[in-house]
Design a protein around this motif. Structure first.
Motif, PDB file in Angstrom:
ATOM      1  N   TRP A  48      -2.327  38.918   7.277  1.00 47.50           N
ATOM      2  CA  TRP A  48      -2.781  40.283   7.714  1.00 47.50           C
ATOM      3  C   TRP A  48      -4.232  40.605   6.791  1.00 47.50           C
ATOM      4  O   TRP A  48      -5.269  40.775   7.555  1.00 47.50           O
ATOM      5  CB  TRP A  48      -1.869  41.209   7.519  1.00 47.50           C
ATOM      6  N   ALA A  49      -4.087  40.148   5.748  1.00 52.72           N
ATOM      7  CA  ALA A  49      -5.309  40.579   4.777  1.00 52.72           C
ATOM      8  C   ALA A  49      -6.390  39.590   5.189  1.00 52.72           C
ATOM      9  O   ALA A  49      -7.612  39.719   5.137  1.00 52.72           O
ATOM     10  CB  ALA A  49      -5.249  40.300   3.561  1.00 52.72           C
ATOM     11  N   LYS A  50      -6.146  38.228   5.238  1.00 52.33           N
ATOM     12  CA  LYS A  50      -7.194  37.255   5.688  1.00 52.33           C
ATOM     13  C   LYS A  50      -7.949  37.631   6.950  1.00 52.33           C
ATOM     14  O   LYS A  50      -9.233  37.281   7.210  1.00 52.33           O
ATOM     15  CB  LYS A  50      -6.569  35.921   5.814  1.00 52.33           C
ATOM     16  N   LYS A  51      -7.053  38.040   7.783  1.00 50.66           N
ATOM     17  CA  LYS A  51      -7.777  38.334   9.325  1.00 50.66           C
ATOM     18  C   LYS A  51      -8.816  39.497   8.923  1.00 50.66           C
ATOM     19  O   LYS A  51      -9.760  39.745   9.968  1.00 50.66           O
ATOM     20  CB  LYS A  51      -6.612  39.039  10.252  1.00 50.66           C
ATOM     21  N   ARG A  52      -8.623  40.271   7.903  1.00 55.19           N
ATOM     22  CA  ARG A  52      -9.610  41.361   7.593  1.00 55.19           C
ATOM     23  C   ARG A  52     -10.465  40.822   6.651  1.00 55.19           C
ATOM     24  O   ARG A  52     -11.243  41.850   5.934  1.00 55.19           O
ATOM     25  CB  ARG A  52      -8.763  42.620   7.106  1.00 55.19           C
ATOM     26  N   GLY A  53     -10.612  39.478   6.437  1.00 54.17           N
ATOM     27  CA  GLY A  53     -11.481  38.991   5.380  1.00 54.17           C
ATOM     28  C   GLY A  53     -11.323  39.449   3.992  1.00 54.17           C
ATOM     29  O   GLY A  53     -12.305  39.857   3.049  1.00 54.17           O
ATOM     30  N   ASN A  54     -10.053  40.101   3.810  1.00 53.91           N
ATOM     31  CA  ASN A  54      -9.801  40.416   2.348  1.00 53.91           C
ATOM     32  C   ASN A  54      -8.783  39.420   1.516  1.00 53.91           C
ATOM     33  O   ASN A  54      -8.304  38.453   2.297  1.00 53.91           O
ATOM     34  CB  ASN A  54      -9.074  41.681   2.576  1.00 53.91           C
TER      35      ASN A  54
ATOM     36  N   GLY B 160      -3.250  42.636   1.484  1.00 52.87           N
ATOM     37  CA  GLY B 160      -1.984  42.512   2.480  1.00 52.87           C
ATOM     38  C   GLY B 160      -0.653  43.251   1.960  1.00 52.87           C
ATOM     39  O   GLY B 160      -0.160  43.845   2.512  1.00 52.87           O
TER      40      GLY B 160
ATOM     41  N   HIS C 112      -0.752  46.860   1.540  1.00 56.40           N
ATOM     42  CA  HIS C 112      -0.605  47.550   2.830  1.00 56.40           C
ATOM     43  C   HIS C 112       0.787  47.535   3.268  1.00 56.40           C
ATOM     44  O   HIS C 112       1.472  48.031   4.083  1.00 56.40           O
ATOM     45  CB  HIS C 112      -1.457  47.222   3.886  1.00 56.40           C
TER      46      HIS C 112
ATOM     47  N   ASP D 284       1.886  45.787   9.540  1.00 54.53           N
ATOM     48  CA  ASP D 284       1.771  46.249  10.764  1.00 54.53           C
ATOM     49  C   ASP D 284       3.149  47.085  11.224  1.00 54.53           C
ATOM     50  O   ASP D 284       3.143  47.748  12.363  1.00 54.53           O
ATOM     51  CB  ASP D 284       1.021  45.568  12.075  1.00 54.53           C
TER      52      ASP D 284
END
Ligand code: IPE
Ligand code: IPE
Ligand code: MG
Length: 247
Positions: A26-32, A37, A40, A218
């Motif tokens: 989830w975090a990787k998809k947001r470049g984080n 993740g 969140h 999510d």
């Protein structure tokens, strides 16, 4: 009609177990960073806990950190442990408000002292709550738990407290970290992975398994209700035939 209203109240599972997976992706998809993740993921934990408490589900068990997770990079492990400390502190009020009793299973001694003491304080503070029992599986693995249970059984036999002929499923269940808690009727895993990852191997013997692609940060109330609705549509046969069940 909302998803919640579609649920049949008297056919809710008494115990739901969840493998909360997908924080890193989830975090990787947001470049984080992966830790973003995990942070969140706390929102999803709060939503599901409140939803389960409101519905009157008796037990919710969340796989939060596995024995195998100790092998992750130290920075991630340290961040997860700090997150645990801050989350337990910040969420105690929510647990109290929702009448939730906190419990933990796993090798607690292997957790940093700070985590152990926060956990103990919250467990103590919520101990008289009478609603949902929320169990966090921390530094937990099912094989660890089974090994510990075997040691306890062998010790009881050695101490003449238990006769070998009396060892049955109830005796074994009573030696597990989950002693006194009914087996999960439903096990949910998020993030599209279809495996158990060393979680509750003994207790999941007859659980309904529900897999969804949603990444844990999510996951929201409606996703939880969807899993419960799916569960309510299943026929649980326990080895019998469908006709026998319908009688
Ligand atoms: C689950 O998310 C949380 C823990 C295991 C602590 P992950 O961190 O496993 O996320 P993915 O599976 O790598 O996306
Ligand atoms: C399982 O997730 C453990 C937790 C959710 C705490 P992992 O992400 O560690 O599982 P694997 O290694 O991919 O199976
Ligand atoms: Mg994972």
């Amino acid at each position: 009609m909302s998803l919640k209203d579609e649920l049949i109240q008297d056919r809710l599972p008494a115990h739901v177990a969840i493998i909360m997976d997908g924080n890193g992706r989830w975090a990787k998809k947001r470049g984080n960073s992966r830790v973003f993740g995990h942070k969140h993921g706390v929102t999803a934990v709060r939503e599901v806990t409140e939803a389960a408490a409101e519905l009157g589900v008796g037990y919710l068990t969340l796989y939060a950190f596995s024995t195998e997770n100790w092998s992750r990079p130290k920075t991630e492990v340290d961040a997860l442990m700090s997150l645990l400390v801050s989350t337990i502190s910040s969420e105690t009020a929510t647990l109290m408000k929702n009448n939730v009793k906190l419990n933990a299973i796993g090798c607690k001694e292997s957790l940093p002292k700070g985590v152990q003491s926060k956990l103990e304080t919250c467990i103590e503070k919520t101990s008289t709550n009478t609603g949902l029992t929320l169990t966090l599986a921390l530094s937990y693995s099912s094989r660890w738990e089974i090994i510990e249970a075997v040691k306890k059984v062998v010790q009881d036999v050695k101490d003449n407290q238990l006769d070998v002929s009396k060892i049955d499923a109830d005796v074994i269940s009573g030696k597990m970290a989950t002693a006194g808690i009914p087996d999960p009727e439903l096990m949910i895993r998020t993030s599209g992975e279809h495996r158990i990852s060393n979680f509750l191997l003994w207790q999941l013997a007859y659980s309904e398994l529900y897999f969804c692609d949603i990444l844990w940060p999510d996951f929201r109330r409606d996703d939880f209700y969807r899993a419960l609705l799916d569960f309510q549509g299943r026929e649980r046969r326990f080895g019998k035939t469908g006709d026998q069940i319908k009688k």
